[in-house]
Design an enzyme around this catalytic site. Structure first.
Site, PDB file in Angstrom:
ATOM      1  N   LYS A  54       0.848  -1.210   0.000  1.00  0.00           N
ATOM      2  CA  LYS A  54       0.000   0.000   0.000  1.00  0.00           C
ATOM      3  C   LYS A  54       0.870   1.240   0.000  1.00  0.00           C
ATOM      4  O   LYS A  54       0.622   2.203  -0.740  1.00  0.00           O
ATOM      5  CB  LYS A  54      -0.921   0.006   1.234  1.00  0.00           C
ATOM      6  CG  LYS A  54      -2.107  -0.933   1.104  1.00  0.00           C
ATOM      7  CD  LYS A  54      -2.835  -1.160   2.428  1.00  0.00           C
ATOM      8  CE  LYS A  54      -3.909  -2.221   2.249  1.00  0.00           C
ATOM      9  NZ  LYS A  54      -4.518  -2.693   3.500  1.00  0.00           N
ATOM     10  N   GLN A  98      -4.955  -1.354   9.522  1.00  0.00           N
ATOM     11  CA  GLN A  98      -4.918  -2.701   8.960  1.00  0.00           C
ATOM     12  C   GLN A  98      -5.546  -3.694   9.943  1.00  0.00           C
ATOM     13  O   GLN A  98      -5.223  -3.708  11.129  1.00  0.00           O
ATOM     14  CB  GLN A  98      -3.441  -3.073   8.667  1.00  0.00           C
ATOM     15  CG  GLN A  98      -3.253  -4.409   7.966  1.00  0.00           C
ATOM     16  CD  GLN A  98      -3.797  -4.436   6.540  1.00  0.00           C
ATOM     17  OE1 GLN A  98      -3.835  -3.420   5.853  1.00  0.00           O
ATOM     18  NE2 GLN A  98      -4.222  -5.599   6.092  1.00  0.00           N
ATOM     19  N   ASP A 121     -11.348   3.025   3.994  1.00  0.00           N
ATOM     20  CA  ASP A 121     -11.785   1.628   3.943  1.00  0.00           C
ATOM     21  C   ASP A 121     -13.307   1.531   3.840  1.00  0.00           C
ATOM     22  O   ASP A 121     -13.843   0.482   3.485  1.00  0.00           O
ATOM     23  CB  ASP A 121     -11.371   0.912   5.243  1.00  0.00           C
ATOM     24  CG  ASP A 121     -10.155   0.020   5.073  1.00  0.00           C
ATOM     25  OD1 ASP A 121      -9.939  -0.488   3.965  1.00  0.00           O
ATOM     26  OD2 ASP A 121      -9.433  -0.162   6.077  1.00  0.00           O
TER      27      ASP A 121
END
Ligand code: GUN
Length: 297
Positions: A54, A98, A121
């Protein structure tokens, strides 16, 4: 006839190119570089690989990447403190924590502490609620990528029968909401569904996100169906060692489907590309600029 294989790798690279162009436009027009903060707690090896990737792709698109690696012993309060700091930081347009988080940390509490406008997200309850009520939301990256691929194939999805296999908050539920918004007739199946074969026999679209290797057999599909395989499972290979497979048996499914995503190289690359797209979208919104339509759905 063999199904068309949907090339997620090249689709994702086109999205990343668009993202880079919009980033350059933001820099030249208002002097702002979009920034993505990624928070990793603990040392889960798979998460470390994702986070590194990422960060690299964020920088490659011309954006700022802020990585926060915290030890597994980090307390929930310490993590919430970092999120508060990132929420207040004007150079951070997107925040991603995460998952999974170490035991003892309440994932929902952490996700819901992220400012909804920076929740790239799309996991915050406010974004989930906005999506399910048809309002402008941050859309979770994997379902966003799946929908982009379906739109590319069909254009208009209205009236199509879609079966989503899996009911997770990350993929299954938001995917079903997105397909409903596209006027599909949506059925959500899962590991306890007893008549999956029957449901699939009438499905124009199948999104498999159940996390079970080779769970869906090609025999069950409606001829010509479009199959989006979200699963990434490592299994023992017949030749020794291991190999990556999806939730769908690719060999039998590609003989029956009209189009199918491979594993690897299908949905996987789209997820990070959509994360970058969401970060750019968040930056446009933060500066009250009209957002690039091609980066969202
Ligand atoms: N872990 C596995 N997939 C994801 C994802 O899409 N977002 C986050 N934050 N963590 C994950």
């Amino acid at each position: 006839m063999a199904a068309d294989v949907i090339d997620g790798k090249s689709f994702a690279s086109r999205i990343r190119e668009s993202v880079a162009c919009y980033v350059a436009e933001l820099v030249s027009s208002i002097g702002v570089t979009p920034g993505l903060a990624v928070v990793l707690v603990g040392d889960d090896p798979a998460s470390q690989v994702y986070v590194r990737s990422k960060g690299q792709q964020t920088v490659a698109a011309g954006m700022n990447s802020f990585e926060h690696r915290l030890p597994a012993t980090t307390s929930q309060n310490e993590l919430l403190g970092l999120i508060e700091q990132l929420n207040a930081d004007a150079s951070v347009h997107g925040i991603l924590v995460q998952l999974p988080l170490p035991k003892g940390i309440d994932e929902s509490a952490v996700i819901n502490a992220i400012s909804p406008a920076k929740d790239v997200d799309g996991f915050h309850i406010s974004n989930a609620g906005m999506l399910s009520t048809g309002q402008k939301a941050m859309v979770p990256c994997t379902p966003l990528g799946c929908l982009m691929m379906l739109r590319q194939r069909y254009g208009d999805l209205s009236g199509l029968n879609a079966v989503v296999i899996g009911r997770s908050n990350i993929v299954g539920k938001p995917m079903a909401q997105l397909l409903l918004r596209e006027s599909c007739t949506v059925t959500v199946a899962h590991s306890r569904t007893t008549n999956l074969q029957q449901l699939l026999s009438d499905a124009d679209i199948v999104v498999a996100a159940v996390g079970k290797p080779l769970f869906v057999s090609g025999d069950w599909l409606k001829p010509g169906a479009t199959v989006i395989d979200v699963g990434i499972n490592r299994i023992e290979s017949a030749e020794g060692g291991t190999r990556l497979v999806g939730d769908v048996d690719f060999d039998s499914a590609s003989a029956k489907a009209g189009a199918i995503t491979p594993v690897p190289g299908g949905v996987g690359p789209m997820t990070i590309a959509c994360l970058l797209a969401n970060t750019v979208t968040a930056c446009y919104r933060a500066h009250s600029l009209p957002e690039p339509l091609e980066l969202s759905v």
